[in-house]
Design a protein around this motif. Sequence first.
Motif, PDB file in Angstrom:
ATOM      1  N   GLY A 171       9.215 -10.705 -30.987  1.00 42.88           N
ATOM      2  CA  GLY A 171       8.764 -11.876 -31.414  1.00 42.88           C
ATOM      3  C   GLY A 171       7.656 -12.435 -30.434  1.00 42.88           C
ATOM      4  O   GLY A 171       6.938 -11.924 -29.868  1.00 42.88           O
ATOM      5  N   ASP A 172       7.161 -13.856 -30.718  1.00 48.05           N
ATOM      6  CA  ASP A 172       6.002 -14.373 -29.784  1.00 48.05           C
ATOM      7  C   ASP A 172       6.438 -15.297 -28.852  1.00 48.05           C
ATOM      8  O   ASP A 172       5.490 -15.800 -28.141  1.00 48.05           O
ATOM      9  CB  ASP A 172       5.258 -15.286 -30.867  1.00 48.05           C
ATOM     10  CG  ASP A 172       4.851 -14.518 -32.130  1.00 48.05           C
ATOM     11  OD1 ASP A 172       4.294 -13.234 -31.928  1.00 48.05           O
ATOM     12  OD2 ASP A 172       4.502 -15.143 -33.315  1.00 48.05           O
ATOM     13  N   ALA A 173       7.670 -15.474 -28.580  1.00 47.28           N
ATOM     14  CA  ALA A 173       8.360 -16.133 -27.343  1.00 47.28           C
ATOM     15  C   ALA A 173       9.200 -15.372 -26.603  1.00 47.28           C
ATOM     16  O   ALA A 173       9.839 -14.411 -27.012  1.00 47.28           O
ATOM     17  CB  ALA A 173       8.769 -17.309 -27.841  1.00 47.28           C
ATOM     18  N   GLU A 180      16.699 -11.083 -20.632  1.00 48.98           N
ATOM     19  CA  GLU A 180      15.545 -11.882 -20.947  1.00 48.98           C
ATOM     20  C   GLU A 180      14.297 -11.020 -21.102  1.00 48.98           C
ATOM     21  O   GLU A 180      13.963 -10.159 -20.142  1.00 48.98           O
ATOM     22  CB  GLU A 180      15.515 -13.033 -19.909  1.00 48.98           C
ATOM     23  CG  GLU A 180      14.537 -14.085 -20.511  1.00 48.98           C
ATOM     24  CD  GLU A 180      14.339 -14.967 -19.455  1.00 48.98           C
ATOM     25  OE1 GLU A 180      12.964 -15.216 -18.888  1.00 48.98           O
ATOM     26  OE2 GLU A 180      15.207 -15.760 -19.370  1.00 48.98           O
ATOM     27  N   LEU A 181      13.527 -11.492 -22.262  1.00 51.96           N
ATOM     28  CA  LEU A 181      12.460 -10.289 -22.447  1.00 51.96           C
ATOM     29  C   LEU A 181      11.224 -11.091 -22.769  1.00 51.96           C
ATOM     30  O   LEU A 181      11.480 -12.247 -23.776  1.00 51.96           O
ATOM     31  CB  LEU A 181      12.707  -9.172 -23.289  1.00 51.96           C
ATOM     32  CG  LEU A 181      13.742  -8.216 -23.103  1.00 51.96           C
ATOM     33  CD1 LEU A 181      14.003  -7.240 -24.333  1.00 51.96           C
ATOM     34  CD2 LEU A 181      13.207  -7.312 -21.856  1.00 51.96           C
ATOM     35  N   SER A 182       9.918 -10.978 -22.167  1.00 52.37           N
ATOM     36  CA  SER A 182       8.734 -11.554 -22.771  1.00 52.37           C
ATOM     37  C   SER A 182       8.453 -11.263 -23.992  1.00 52.37           C
ATOM     38  O   SER A 182       8.618  -9.917 -24.349  1.00 52.37           O
ATOM     39  CB  SER A 182       7.741 -11.459 -21.739  1.00 52.37           C
ATOM     40  OG  SER A 182       8.107 -11.965 -20.301  1.00 52.37           O
ATOM     41  N   GLY A 240      13.368  -3.561 -22.587  1.00 51.64           N
ATOM     42  CA  GLY A 240      14.192  -3.448 -21.462  1.00 51.64           C
ATOM     43  C   GLY A 240      15.241  -2.446 -21.701  1.00 51.64           C
ATOM     44  O   GLY A 240      15.522  -2.194 -22.960  1.00 51.64           O
ATOM     45  N   ILE A 241      15.786  -2.060 -20.733  1.00 46.89           N
ATOM     46  CA  ILE A 241      16.944  -1.059 -20.781  1.00 46.89           C
ATOM     47  C   ILE A 241      18.246  -1.919 -20.311  1.00 46.89           C
ATOM     48  O   ILE A 241      18.086  -2.306 -19.031  1.00 46.89           O
ATOM     49  CB  ILE A 241      16.845   0.329 -19.945  1.00 46.89           C
ATOM     50  CG1 ILE A 241      15.479   0.972 -20.455  1.00 46.89           C
ATOM     51  CG2 ILE A 241      17.975   1.261 -20.159  1.00 46.89           C
ATOM     52  CD1 ILE A 241      15.769   1.900 -21.720  1.00 46.89           C
TER      53      ILE A 241
END
Length: 109
Positions: free
Chosen positions: A12-14, A45-47, A52-53
Amino acid sequence: NIEIMVSVANEGDATAEETVFLFMHDVVASIARPRMELKGFSKIELSPGERGILALVLPVSALQFPGRDFNPVLEPGTFEVLVGPCADRQKLVSATVTVSDDPMQGRGP
């Protein structure tokens, strides 16, 4: 313990927080078992664009169920481990684990 590593991506963008659920299914048991049992979950939580793992741990004791005498039983056999964002089987990734003998036997509490 059974360790499950799951790769998660934010497309996504967020910035977003994703929840990954861990389910288990006893493929062949001596008594009727649920098609899926929730055994755990984790959040990450991902930017935007980040991957992520997540490491999820399923204790072998989580494969036990109450036997006919209501004592915990871990039968040898095949277990399906499923992970994903919800309980919809079409959105889950699965793998099988085989228990050849009772790994809990002889262990203390």
